[in-house]
Scaffold this motif. Structure first.
Motif, mmCIF file in Angstrom:
data_model
loop_
_atom_site.group_PDB
_atom_site.id
_atom_site.type_symbol
_atom_site.label_atom_id
_atom_site.label_comp_id
_atom_site.label_asym_id
_atom_site.label_seq_id
_atom_site.Cartn_x
_atom_site.Cartn_y
_atom_site.Cartn_z
ATOM 1 N N VAL A 196 2.905 12.278 -1.904
ATOM 2 C CA VAL A 196 2.799 10.857 -2.231
ATOM 3 C C VAL A 196 1.347 10.515 -2.505
ATOM 4 O O VAL A 196 0.457 10.865 -1.725
ATOM 5 C CB VAL A 196 3.336 9.988 -1.070
ATOM 6 N N THR A 197 1.115 9.831 -3.609
ATOM 7 C CA THR A 197 -0.207 9.312 -3.950
ATOM 8 C C THR A 197 -0.132 7.782 -3.994
ATOM 9 O O THR A 197 0.950 7.210 -4.104
ATOM 10 C CB THR A 197 -0.683 9.852 -5.307
ATOM 11 N N PRO A 198 -1.280 7.097 -3.895
ATOM 12 C CA PRO A 198 -1.254 5.625 -3.886
ATOM 13 C C PRO A 198 -0.566 5.053 -5.119
ATOM 14 O O PRO A 198 -0.790 5.519 -6.256
ATOM 15 C CB PRO A 198 -2.740 5.250 -3.849
ATOM 16 N N GLN A 239 0.832 -1.194 0.000
ATOM 17 C CA GLN A 239 0.000 0.000 0.000
ATOM 18 C C GLN A 239 0.874 1.255 0.000
ATOM 19 O O GLN A 239 2.017 1.233 0.417
ATOM 20 C CB GLN A 239 -0.899 -0.010 1.234
ATOM 21 N N GLY A 240 0.296 2.374 -0.439
ATOM 22 C CA GLY A 240 1.018 3.644 -0.426
ATOM 23 C C GLY A 240 1.930 3.786 -1.626
ATOM 24 O O GLY A 240 1.879 3.023 -2.589
ATOM 25 N N GLN A 283 6.072 1.877 0.566
ATOM 26 C CA GLN A 283 4.815 1.857 1.309
ATOM 27 C C GLN A 283 4.638 3.097 2.193
ATOM 28 O O GLN A 283 4.275 3.015 3.370
ATOM 29 C CB GLN A 283 4.712 0.573 2.150
ATOM 30 N N VAL A 284 4.888 4.252 1.616
ATOM 31 C CA VAL A 284 4.676 5.522 2.321
ATOM 32 C C VAL A 284 3.210 5.924 2.178
ATOM 33 O O VAL A 284 2.696 6.001 1.057
ATOM 34 C CB VAL A 284 5.589 6.625 1.753
ATOM 35 N N PRO A 285 2.484 6.170 3.283
ATOM 36 C CA PRO A 285 1.072 6.542 3.193
ATOM 37 C C PRO A 285 0.866 7.824 2.372
ATOM 38 O O PRO A 285 1.751 8.681 2.288
ATOM 39 C CB PRO A 285 0.658 6.755 4.651
ATOM 40 N N GLU A 286 -0.295 7.936 1.782
ATOM 41 C CA GLU A 286 -0.629 9.110 0.978
ATOM 42 C C GLU A 286 -0.526 10.374 1.816
ATOM 43 O O GLU A 286 -0.907 10.404 2.987
ATOM 44 C CB GLU A 286 -2.052 8.947 0.432
#
Length: 773
Positions: A89-91, A22-23, A65-68
């Protein structure tokens, strides 16, 4: 087949986790703004979060996997300004960034501690030390010339055999059991006949990884240790370099852009050239003759080292390197009484190739590869003896992939292929000659996975499968490394694994001094072990076990590492060969164990490092009477102590003062039992009269191999370096050094025929002048 399928399944699951995490992913490189050189092992963090990573040897980082959201990405290092940039950052996005660190005068000591602490708690590093050019220059510079050969002598578990003909033995292993790599290419003899210097140019080194035991699956075909040297790419912004001269050698290094980047971080083409030449055989007599022998007769050592590299760097950080090298060494062995030449020795190493680093735009993976060819030839011509010659030539190719997980975890896998051709013309002490040729192609695959569990436990299993075509043998080699952080200041670690190699050397356990090291691939003939049973494989094999504890007390770093190496199968030349029909090889085994204590202290201007090592090594083989004999090899130095101190003096820190004391217990040697005259009854056919023949002197060796011991070794070295600033980018350094300050008579060897002592170098002062620009 089931094992292979299981391994592929694990690999697939790991890669799937990366692909479907994710991320988004933030990746990129960190560079020194003034030179464009990658900044290695530097923290890269997202401000206000616990997300962070360290750059690798390419200056590369990846935060998966850095969150949005919107973040501030920053990096900093002692002596440099902090570099910050805002990113969104976007998904499923992959963002590439280049960060540049500029130098400044005010040092951020808290940041320095944080960066080093991060490495300690996120990487196992069992039996591993990473060295930079800056570290090497902390040592007293023998002859005024800093060199990795001098630094390695302080590394825990390393035994150095002396100034003349010196070799390095790492935690119970012989030089042929240590893999030496230069930008991924094997170097078969990295040290010159005068053991103070290596083939590597200090200021061209980016970093050196010294893996003394329990190394991972990315390394193969060696059973003891690894020395992995990586060079710089060359200055991207301006022409830079150095010119250096001393009574021992002259050095030149140039680096700079061939095609300069149109913007910071843009594509560029750079070069790096280095050359050094020793003229010690000419200068030692005229400059140092007043110190007596061996200077008076001229130190018989000369060498020339050339290295060149061109780097093509892309906009996204990918790069392609082309490199080449030519290293030469010549030496003479002199009679200890008459100082006339007894033997002439020389070797030459040459090669070249290409390496690449690729970071695909849509992936967080890093791809490394190499393809190279190298050749090494060595020759020894002794008076009244048949010349000894040996050669190794071949190619090496490899490609590997690294994927990154959160919290400093990663997976790495790769493929390697190499081909070798070895020749050996060798004569033993019974004057029996061996003329051997061997070819082999080796293929290997490996995978390594590192998982960090909540900054407490690091689990790093790896596996290597290596196939040797000449022996039709597949060697599966599992390995494992672990670390447990009891606290941030107390850490336990361990490593171990199985290892194999098919390259043998010709070093004899009876030689007190022997510059000649020939190489040959493992034989395909039937061999028997010490129990008289036929061996199942003609590979040399070993397994390692290593433990350790790291303790930080204020500014003091303590490391204690007990280690164990079982060389289950050693293949060597048959020392008992009496006739040409006897086997050329015999099989033995070895057991090495020891413990090393290291203590470092670094604060402001002062750096202290102390290492105390104990080891015991036993080899087992068949003696001349067919009985099993256990004995110590020639490098079994039981105790070894090194104390190093370095201090930056002066208001501008333009004085560097350093001192080193080395104390070592005696080396073993095989004693001489007597002499006899060797006669040739076939010299003149049926007309031969042995009663009037003048035969040569033969030596009767004691039955006990290495049953005697030389004397204790100790030496004290000092050096002082002064910098004179000429401009922003230019300075002159003068270095005054004195090796063996109190003129200790350390034994090099005992001449068997005259029973006279031959010593290592006496007191050895030198003055070096270097212009850096």
């Amino acid at each position: 087949m089931q094992k292979r399928s299981g391994l592929l399944a694990v690999l697939f699951l790991c890669l799937s986790a990366v692909a479907f995490g994710q991320g988004g992913t933030i990746k990129g490189f960190v560079y020194d703004r003034s030179t464009g050189e990658p900044m290695i092992f530097t923290n890269v963090l997202l401000e206000g979060t616990k997300l962070g990573v360290q750059t690798d040897v390419n200056g590369y980082f990846s935060l998966p996997q850095v969150p949005e959201g919107t973040y501030t990405l920053f990096t900093s290092l002692v002596g440099y300004d902090t570099s910050r940039t805002t990113i969104t950052v976007t998904p499923n996005s992959v963002i590439t960034k280049k960060l540049f660190l500029g130098t400044k005068q005010t040092e951020l000591k808290g940041v320095e501690i944080s960066a080093r602490k991060t490495e300690k708690i996120t990487q196992v590093n069992a039996g591993t030390i990473t060295v930079t050019a800056k570290d090497i220059k902390l040592m007293p510079s023998s002859g005024g010339e800093p060199d990795i050969a001098q630094y390695l002598q302080v590394v825990p578990g390393v035994v150095f055999t002396g100034d003349q003909g010196g070799q390095l033995y790492i935690r119970g292993g012989a030089p042929s059991q240590t893999g030496i790599l230069l930008d991924g290419v094997t170097i078969y003899n990295p040290f010159h006949s005068i053991g103070l210097y290596s083939v590597f140019e200090t200021d061209a080194i980016r970093n050196v990884d010294v893996q003394t035991a329990g190394f991972g699956a990315q390394y193969g075909n060696r059973t003891s240790a690894i020395l992995d040297v990586r060079t710089k790419d060359g200055n991207k912004n301006r022409l830079a370099g150095k010119v250096s001269a001393s009574p021992i050698m002259a050095r030149v290094m140039l680096e700079g852009p061939l095609v300069k980047a149109k913007r910071e971080g843009g594509s560029a083409v750079t070069f790096l050239l280095s050359a050094k030449h020793s003229y010690l055989s000419s200068t030692s007599e005229s400059i140092y003759g007043g110190f007596g022998e061996p200077f008076k007769s001229g130190l018989p050592f000369d060498f020339t080292d050339l290295y060149g590299k061109i780097t093509l760097s892309g906009d996204n950080g990918s790069k392609l390197n082309f490199f080449g090298f030519n290293f030469k060494d010549k030496a003479r062995l002199l009679d200890p009484s008459t100082h006339t030449e007894n033997a002439a020795y020389k070797w030459n190493a040459a090669g070249g190739g290409a390496t690449f680093v690729v970071t695909p735009g849509s992936s967080s993976a890093l791809i490394n590869g190499r393809l190279a060819y190298s050749k090494y030839d060595v020759e020894l011509n002794e008076a009244n003896y048949v010349p000894r010659k040996s050669g190794v030539s071949g190619f090496e190719g490899a490609i590997d992939f690294t994927y990154y997980f959160p919290r400093y975890s990663q997976i790495r896998y790769g493929i390697e292929v190499s081909g070798l051709y070895t020749t050996l013309d060798y004569v033993n002490d019974k004057q029996i000659t061996s003329n051997l040729e061997r070819r082999n192609t080796t293929g290997a695959i490996y995978v390594s996975y590192r998982k960090n569990f909540s900054e407490k436990f690091i689990f790093e299993p790896s596996f290597r499968a290596q196939y040797y075509s000449s022996l039709s043998k597949l060697s599966p080699e599992p390995r494992l490394a672990m670390k447990y952080n009891i606290t941030n200041n107390v850490r336990l670690k361990a490593a171990g694994g199985l290892y194999s190699q098919n390259l043998l050397s010709t070093k004899s356990d009876r030689d007190i001094v022997n510059l000649f090291t020939g190489f040959i691939l493992s034989p395909d003939e039937s061999l028997k072990n010490t129990e008289g049973k036929e061996v199942t494989t003609n590979l040399q094999t070993a397994y390692h076990a290593l433990g350790g504890i790291e303790v930080d007390i204020d500014k003091v770093e303590l490391t204690l590492e007990p280690w164990y190496k079982n060389f289950r199968q050693l293949i060597e030349f048959n020392r008992n060969q009496q006739f040409a029909s006897d086997p050329d090889f015999q099989v033995g085994s070895g057991l090495a164990r020891g413990i090393d204590l290291s203590a470092r202290y670094s604060r402001n201007r002062l750096y202290l490092w102390g290492v105390v090592s104990y080891q015991k090594i036993d080899y087992k083989s068949i003696d001349s009477k067919g009985a099993i004999q256990t004995y110590p090899p020639p490098f079994d130095r039981r105790m070894n102590i090194n104390l190093l101190a370095s201090y930056a003096a002066g208001k501008k820190k333009d004085w560097d003062l350093s001192a080193r004391l080395n104390v070592g217990s005696p080396f073993p040697f095989t004693q001489t039992q007597g002499f006899y005259e060797t006669l040739d009854p076939t010299e003149a056919g049926i007309q031969t009269n042995i009663n009037t023949q003048n035969g040569s002197i033969g030596i009767l060796y004691a039955d006990a191999i290495n049953g005697g011991r030389l004397s204790w070794y100790h030496r004290f070295d000092l050096s002082a370096r002064k910098r004179f600033i000429l401009s922003t980018n230019s300075n002159i350094e003068t270095t005054l050094s004195v090796s063996n300050v109190y003129n200790r008579n350390n034994i090099f060897y005992v001449d068997r025929l005259s029973n006279s002592l031959v010593y290592q170098l006496p007191i050895f002062p030198s003055l070096n002048v270097t212009w850096n620009f």
